[in-house]
Design a protein around this motif. Sequence first.
Motif, PDB file in Angstrom:
ATOM      1  N   ARG A  91      -2.207   6.228  -0.996  1.00 55.71           N
ATOM      2  CA  ARG A  91      -3.409   5.545  -0.526  1.00 55.71           C
ATOM      3  C   ARG A  91      -3.838   5.764   0.898  1.00 55.71           C
ATOM      4  NH1 ARG A  91      -5.273   1.623  -3.833  1.00 55.71           N
ATOM      5  NH2 ARG A  91      -7.337   1.816  -2.452  1.00 55.71           N
TER       6      ARG A  91
ATOM      7  N   VAL B  96       0.947  -1.038  -0.125  1.00 60.20           N
ATOM      8  CA  VAL B  96       0.063   0.184   0.185  1.00 60.20           C
ATOM      9  C   VAL B  96       0.774   1.111  -0.192  1.00 60.20           C
ATOM     10  CG1 VAL B  96      -1.886   1.140   1.293  1.00 60.20           C
ATOM     11  CG2 VAL B  96      -2.005  -1.115   1.310  1.00 60.20           C
TER      12      VAL B  96
ATOM     13  N   TYR C 147      -7.093   7.797   2.375  1.00 59.99           N
ATOM     14  CA  TYR C 147      -7.985   7.232   3.286  1.00 59.99           C
ATOM     15  C   TYR C 147      -8.503   8.214   4.520  1.00 59.99           C
ATOM     16  CZ  TYR C 147      -9.946   4.437   7.173  1.00 59.99           C
ATOM     17  OH  TYR C 147     -10.677   4.043   8.268  1.00 59.99           O
TER      18      TYR C 147
END
Length: 333
Positions: free
Chosen positions: A295, A291, A299
């Motif tokens: 990302r 990840v 979030y």
Amino acid sequence: MVGARRVIDPDEAAVVVRIFELYRGGMSPEAIAHRLNDERVPPPRPSRGRRVMGWTWSTIAGTPRRALGILNNPLYDGRLVWNRSKKVLHPETGRRVMRPRPESEWLSVDLPDLRIVPPALWRAVQDRRVHRRSPLLGNTRGRYSSALLSGLLVCGSCSSHYVLRKPRYYGCAAHLDRGPTICANGRLVRLELVEERVVPLVMDQVFVDDMVEYVTRHVNEEIRRLSAPRANVRRQRERDLAQARRELGNVLGAIRAGLTTASTRALLETSERRVAELEKNIPDVVPSVNVLPERIEGYLSDLRAVLNTDTATAARIVARADSAAADKWPARW
């Protein structure tokens, strides 16, 4: 020692009977809890970590449809009831949680020697509960509060949770449920005031580079941890397949050398079947997944938007993050 035998504790039995008598006399479960705490009567669970505990109305009132709570406990009437609940997987958390079974599935046996509450007193209390029965706030335990910080704030006096009670106000749960003897902090704080101060502080601490790096690192570690068992299975089955192919080659070599017997033919069939099964059951290659920090930042940006627009969803996110990260965040967080 094999098995166990239930016996009545006279002191505790006297408290149970008194609770029934007070309720029959017209007192509410909350008033009974406050009186017991004022009189320093030991509660069923005297302590829990650093929190000051005591009697609470929900311990007394319980949940009638599940036969929970002192006023609903059939054992006090001389009946042992079991099979009242079962464990199921929670669809969101994946954890095993208790769920009630229909009353038709309950099992019971009469144990008159263990009766604590006289029959007439038991019937009088149950009759009053039937006529006064209504949905209880305590029966919603496990549901998410509509207030963002309900259950996450902590009382500075007794370490109990601050929860939403009066409309738009947070208050100490111990003071409200157990009375001023347990916690003298009766101060109520307006919901908007708390959230206006706490939410920006939390988000300012979340939106920093080292926190994004910390979350990214731990997310990737968790992905690798979850992927490891599948990768280990693949490596082991590849080793088994290589060994099975060597054994098959040995059998074929023996047959080519002229050792064609019933045993070698059977061994050939077994070896071929073993190779075919292993080839079919080798898991796919586990892809390497990481990840990216972008990302995680996305979030967290979504979380900020949710906090500002959808209180119910935000409360669920904050509650899950609080419970899951309690022992994982860096100390300064």
